[in-house]
Design a protein around this motif. Structure first.
Motif, PDB file in Angstrom:
ATOM      1  N   SER A  14       0.839  -1.215   0.000  1.00  0.00           N
ATOM      2  CA  SER A  14       0.000   0.000   0.000  1.00  0.00           C
ATOM      3  C   SER A  14       0.867   1.257   0.000  1.00  0.00           C
ATOM      4  O   SER A  14       0.511   2.268  -0.609  1.00  0.00           O
ATOM      5  CB  SER A  14      -0.953   0.001   1.183  1.00  0.00           C
TER       6      SER A  14
ATOM      7  N   THR B  66       0.631   4.118  -2.830  1.00  0.00           N
ATOM      8  CA  THR B  66       0.358   5.517  -2.454  1.00  0.00           C
ATOM      9  C   THR B  66       1.505   6.428  -2.903  1.00  0.00           C
ATOM     10  O   THR B  66       1.267   7.531  -3.401  1.00  0.00           O
ATOM     11  CB  THR B  66       0.172   5.631  -0.926  1.00  0.00           C
TER      12      THR B  66
ATOM     13  N   LEU C 209      -6.846  -0.026   1.407  1.00  0.00           N
ATOM     14  CA  LEU C 209      -5.902   0.918   0.785  1.00  0.00           C
ATOM     15  C   LEU C 209      -5.426   0.399  -0.568  1.00  0.00           C
ATOM     16  O   LEU C 209      -5.376   1.151  -1.552  1.00  0.00           O
ATOM     17  CB  LEU C 209      -4.685   1.068   1.696  1.00  0.00           C
TER      18      LEU C 209
ATOM     19  N   GLY D 298      -6.188   1.957  -4.244  1.00  0.00           N
ATOM     20  CA  GLY D 298      -5.060   2.273  -5.131  1.00  0.00           C
ATOM     21  C   GLY D 298      -5.227   1.590  -6.473  1.00  0.00           C
ATOM     22  O   GLY D 298      -5.029   2.198  -7.532  1.00  0.00           O
TER      23      GLY D 298
ATOM     24  N   TYR E 169      -8.724   9.121  -5.701  1.00  0.00           N
ATOM     25  CA  TYR E 169      -7.737   8.838  -4.647  1.00  0.00           C
ATOM     26  C   TYR E 169      -7.636   9.994  -3.648  1.00  0.00           C
ATOM     27  O   TYR E 169      -7.460   9.757  -2.454  1.00  0.00           O
ATOM     28  CB  TYR E 169      -6.374   8.527  -5.264  1.00  0.00           C
TER      29      TYR E 169
ATOM     30  N   ILE F  44      -7.794   9.674   0.478  1.00  0.00           N
ATOM     31  CA  ILE F  44      -6.607   9.859   1.324  1.00  0.00           C
ATOM     32  C   ILE F  44      -6.947  10.247   2.768  1.00  0.00           C
ATOM     33  O   ILE F  44      -6.423   9.640   3.710  1.00  0.00           O
ATOM     34  CB  ILE F  44      -5.645  10.897   0.691  1.00  0.00           C
TER      35      ILE F  44
ATOM     36  N   GLN G  41      -5.838   8.056   6.009  1.00  0.00           N
ATOM     37  CA  GLN G  41      -4.788   8.543   6.914  1.00  0.00           C
ATOM     38  C   GLN G  41      -5.254   8.470   8.363  1.00  0.00           C
ATOM     39  O   GLN G  41      -4.517   8.036   9.241  1.00  0.00           O
ATOM     40  CB  GLN G  41      -4.439   9.980   6.566  1.00  0.00           C
TER      41      GLN G  41
END
Lengths: 232, 151
Positions: free
Chosen positions: B20, B24, B84, B88, B113, B117, B121
């Protein structure tokens, strides 16, 4: 006291993990659902669709109208070279209408959202920009010409042009918005709007209604051509 | 059985974290490139990855059984990291989301995306926080008592 605090923090910690677990689970599955949802297709034989048949027959009619004008046989009141230019404009328009995206779609037996998007893009780039704006938009500024029978409808035509240029703007925004999703997707798709199905009909309707102006001008050209030949 | 599942999840969560992170990293750098932003500013996006990686490393180096053997924590970590990776994957390959086609050259759906995020997070920070608390409050594995039979 230490044991109490330890237990207290442990409860908070498991609550946090529970929230994260639940949220991640929800997020993952709604993403999977959305992944599947946007792949929904509309099964139909495109070439047998009423609207497609109608557009094709109208294109054929316009082509016949254009072919009825022969610059060498025309001896009417209008300038033959200018009429020839109109004829050339209309021929170019026919090519734009028979673009590769439209022809490829006619071979298909199911329509996905990508097909609808590509058809709409072809409508904007080929039909609106290529045909209407580059080749026919002068009709809306007809005051500068000597085509009297078109001149009488110039104002209406200019409104009409503005209308067809904006027909599919909403659909474009709608299609590009398929990245976002919500709980109502399933109900929305089934009961209110299936993007692949309804989008296809919306674009085909736009194709069909934009043909009105091309057909109108081709009919006018045909009438002029016939009158010019009779005068001869 | 629980122990085998825990070992499996322990390995998987480290692998998922690395995958991941790579995904990212790829997406965010291209996003910053597209927006012509300074790459240094993207560090804040990777901070939760670093912090989670750090606590995973501490768990493994000090063999913290209270974390490594917590099935619920391991499952949650794997679920979040799976999500995640899936997000992605969709941002990079799902052309049915039409912005993917619209955004053209980069072949990444940045809008999708970018939407993802922020919650991701938060989830990674919460996992790091949970890991810390587990270190101090979790139950340690009972030491094996070997009884010797005295003849």
């Amino acid at each position: 006291m230490k044991k109490f605090l330890k237990q207290y923090f442990s409860i908070i910690n498991y609550s946090i993990m529970g929230i994260v677990f639940g949220y991640a689970f929800f997020y993952l599955f709604i993403n999977m659902y959305h992944y599947q949802d946007i792949r929904r297709v509309y099964n139909t034989t495109v070439k047998d669709e009423m609207l497609v048949k109608k557009v094709d027959s109208r294109l054929k009619l316009i082509e016949n109208n254009i072919n009825s004008f022969d610059v060498n046989k025309y001896h009417g009141q209008l300038d033959a070279s200018r009429l020839n230019l109109v004829s050339a404009n209309l021929k170019t328009c026919i090519k734009y209408y028979n673009n590769s995206t439209y022809n490829d779609l006619k071979k298909k037996k199911s329509i996905s959202i990508i097909d609808v998007y590509n058809l709409r893009e072809a409508y904007e780039n080929e039909v609106l920009n290529g045909c209407i704006v580059k080749n026919l938009y002068w009709v809306s500024a007809i005051e500068k010409t000597d085509f009297t029978s078109l001149k009488s409808n110039a104002v209406l035509l200019s409104y009409y042009f503005k209308d067809i240029l904006a027909t599919t703007n909403y659909l474009k925004k709608d299609l590009l918005n398929n990245t976002s999703y919500s709980f109502s997707t399933e109900i929305f798709s089934k009961e209110i709007k299936n993007a692949s199905k309804e989008g296809f009909y919306e674009v085909m309707n736009a194709y069909n209604s934009s043909l009105n102006i091309v057909e109108y001008i081709s009919n006018w050209l045909k009438d002029e051509a016939e009158a010019g030949v009779l005068n001869d | 059985m629980t122990k085998i599942i825990n070992v499996f999840l322990l390995v998987m969560k480290v692998i998922f974290l690395l995958i991941s992170f790579v995904i990212t990293f790829n997406i965010v750098l291209r996003m910053y490139d597209r927006l012509d932003k300074n790459y240094i500013e993207s560090i804040s996006v990777f901070l939760p990855y670093f912090s989670l990686f750090l606590v995973f490393a501490i768990n493994l180096v000090f063999k913290q059984s209270q974390v490594n053997n917590c099935l619920f924590y391991n499952v949650t970590c794997c679920l979040v990291l799976c999500m995640l990776i899936f997000c992605g994957y969709r941002a990079m390959y799902d052309e049915y989301m039409l912005l993917y086609i619209r955004l053209g050259n980069y072949h990444i759906n940045f809008n999708y995306y970018a939407d993802m995020i922020a919650p991701l997070q938060v989830m990674l920070y919460l996992l790091t926080f949970s890991n810390f608390i587990l270190m101090f409050t979790g139950k340690k594995e009972a030491q094996k008592v070997i009884a010797k039979k005295i003849d």
